[in-house]
Each structure stands twice: as C-alpha cells, then as structure tokens.
Design an enzyme around this catalytic site. Structure first.
Site, PDB file in Angstrom:
ATOM      1  CB  SER A  14      79.824 -34.390 -78.958  1.00 16.60           C
ATOM      2  OG  SER A  14      79.049 -34.598 -77.797  1.00 16.60           O
ATOM      3  CG  HIS A  16      60.945 -15.187 -97.829  1.00 18.12           C
ATOM      4  ND1 HIS A  16      60.405 -14.179 -97.072  1.00 18.12           N
ATOM      5  CD2 HIS A  16      60.883 -14.777 -99.120  1.00 18.12           C
ATOM      6  CE1 HIS A  16      60.002 -13.192 -97.860  1.00 18.12           C
ATOM      7  NE2 HIS A  16      60.295 -13.524 -99.117  1.00 18.12           N
TER       8      HIS A  16
END
Length: 318
Positions: free
Chosen positions: A191, A69
């Site tokens: 980036s 989960h």
C-alpha cells in the site's frame, strides 16, 4: 497482390480473383485464424490442468471448510477444490472440440453469398486448406458470420469465468479472517500509505478482466441482430472483439498458471476451521447407517444445535 502479379505476369495476374469474393475469402482466413488460436488455447488449458494436478499432489489431502451461501457448510479438501477447476477445464476443452468441428467447413467458393456460376472444385480447395468438408449453402456462409463467433466468444467467456472464480476463491481463502491460503510476497503488492498491507492485486485484476468478455458477448449479439440475410459491412466490427478476447483469455490463463505455485496452504488454519458444526451431516448419516430414518436423524441433530444456540443465548452475560 493482383496488381503486382499483373505487373509481373500480364493477363495471367488478372485471373487471380476469378470465382472469388472478399466475402468468402475473409470468412476463410478468419476460420483458419480461429482454428489456430483455439488449438493454442487447448494447449494452454492442458498446462493449466497440469498445474492444478501439481497443486493437488502437494496439498490435496488437506481438509478445510466447504461453503454454501458463503457460510461454512461441510468439510471439503483441496483435492476437491482444485479438482473442480481441473474438471471444468476438461469440459472447456470438449467445448473447443465442438466449436472446432463447427468451424471445420470451408466457405471458399461461395462468393458474395449466392454461389459462383463456375465449375469450381470446392472439395479440392477445402482439402488443400485443411478443412474436413465444404460449407454447402452459400447464403448460410454469410449468415454464419457472427453466429460462429458467438459460439467462440461464449467458450472464451466460460474459460474466463473459471479464472474469475479461481481468483475470487484465492482472495477469500487468503483473507486474514480465513487464512486457509497464503500468498507469496512476490505476487502481492503493498500500500502507498499502509506499510503492513499484502494485497492480492493480481487476483483482483484477473477477476475484473473477465467482465469484458460478458460485455463483448452482448456487443457481438447486438451487432448481428436485425440484419437481413446476406453480407453487411457491420461484420467487420466483429473482428476486434474476437482478437481482443482470444488474447485476453490466453493472458489470463498464463497468469493463473504462473501464480498457482506461489500459493501455499496453511494446514493448521484449515484444521482449526473444521469445527464441530461442519460434521452435522456426518452424524445424521451415521444414525441412518444404524437404521434410523433420515428425517428422524435430521431432526435429532437439529434439536441438538437448537439447544446449543439456546444455551449460548442464555449464558451468564445474557
């Protein structure tokens, strides 16, 4: 080819197409193509398994949280994690063998789908082309076009699914918040605005590429649906799908094999993440080994965690 042979040999060149149709010729050459590329893909999977084995030899003994989960559940290890991909690859190779067996039927000599009224030695043809047997029913030769490709494409999509899951795991386990894995700067990108970034772009692209195989499965299934038995020119549109997905599957595996040695395990982060709650099942089973019924041991451990949650929620800052 026929015109060239006729020019060179006269009437003998005009005989080359006797007993043949483009339909069964294309089916034959496609099956030879598929067989070659599946064999190449099988070798690529073996290289992938060897890369995983090397990873296990280096990091397999290190434990870290296993998830259910998307929440920490029980202790796992990198032997279990990488071994899952290795075992899945072995199953994929078994699927390749099953598909290869299906393709090992020579369609040549069935003409346009209704047989050829000549005494053709189809067994001889099959043997010369490296097939194990002939495909007997001439109409099924045409009806199997698209059907056999569906089996191949499903196989390719399963291999790509494994690469997708591998890439997704690496992205998750290498997040700063988890930190179980560390990626070499040489397989990361920066980036254009944030100087500190080390982005797992190669894994994001691997993850994203697999979705085209899922879409192509639907495309292929749609192409061959609602067609009466026999040949249709729609079948020509199948070829680019298979060519593209063979190429993409092999590329994805090649990239996964290439980047795996650039992934390192952070042992200290893994050990720090093995918190007490991950061992709840172990404590339950220790009680079971001591003779306590499983349900009683389970409830005893559950009450322990309920009390811990209550204590945390009623602390001095509550």
């Amino acid at each position: 080819v026929e015109e060239f042979l006729t020019e060179q040999l006269g009437d003998a060149g005009k005989k080359i197409h006797t007993g043949r149709s483009r339909n069964d010729q294309i089916q034959t050459v496609l099956r030879l193509y598929y067989r070659d590329h599946l064999q190449e893909l099988e070798q690529k999977l073996l290289h992938w398994e060897k890369a995983l084995d090397r990873f296990i030899q280096q990091y397999g003994s290190i434990r870290f949280p296993g998830y259910t989960h998307t929440r920490p559940a029980m202790p796992s290890s990198f032997a279990i994690w990488a071994g899952a991909f290795r075992d899945s690859s072995k199953d994929n190779r078994a699927m390749i063998q099953a598909v290869q067996n299906l393709l090992d039927q020579c369609p040549l000599g069935t003409g346009a789908g209704y047989g050829v009224p000549l005494p053709l030695d189809r067994v001889f043809l099959a043997r010369k082309l490296g097939f194990g047997r002939v495909q007997e029913n001439p109409l099924y030769v045409q009806n199997s076009r698209g059907k056999f490709e569906t089996f191949i494409l499903h196989l390719l999509s399963m291999i790509q699914l494994d690469v997708n899951r591998f890439a997704t795991d690496v992205i998750f386990f290498s997040m700063p918040e988890t930190g179980f894995l560390e990626l070499s700067p040489r397989i990361c990108t920066g980036s254009s605005i944030m100087p500190h970034k080390k982005n797992p772009d190669v894994f994001e692209i691997l993850r994203g590429m697999s979705h085209s195989a899922m879409a192509d499965q639907l495309h292929l299934w749609s192409l061959i649906s609602n067609l009466i038995s026999g040949y249709h020119r729609d079948f020509q549109l199948i070829k680019p799908i298979l060519f593209r997905q063979f190429r993409q599957t092999k590329e994805m595996l090649s990239v996964a094999i290439h980047v795996l040695p650039s992934i390192q395990v952070n042992k200290s982060r893994c050990q720090a993440a093995l918190t007490d709650d991950l061992f709840s099942v172990h404590r339950v089973l220790e009680r079971v080994r001591a003779g306590v019924p499983f349900r009683d041991a389970y409830r005893e451990e559950a009450r322990r965690w309920q009390q811990k949650d209550t204590d945390q929620n009623t602390g001095p800052d509550s």
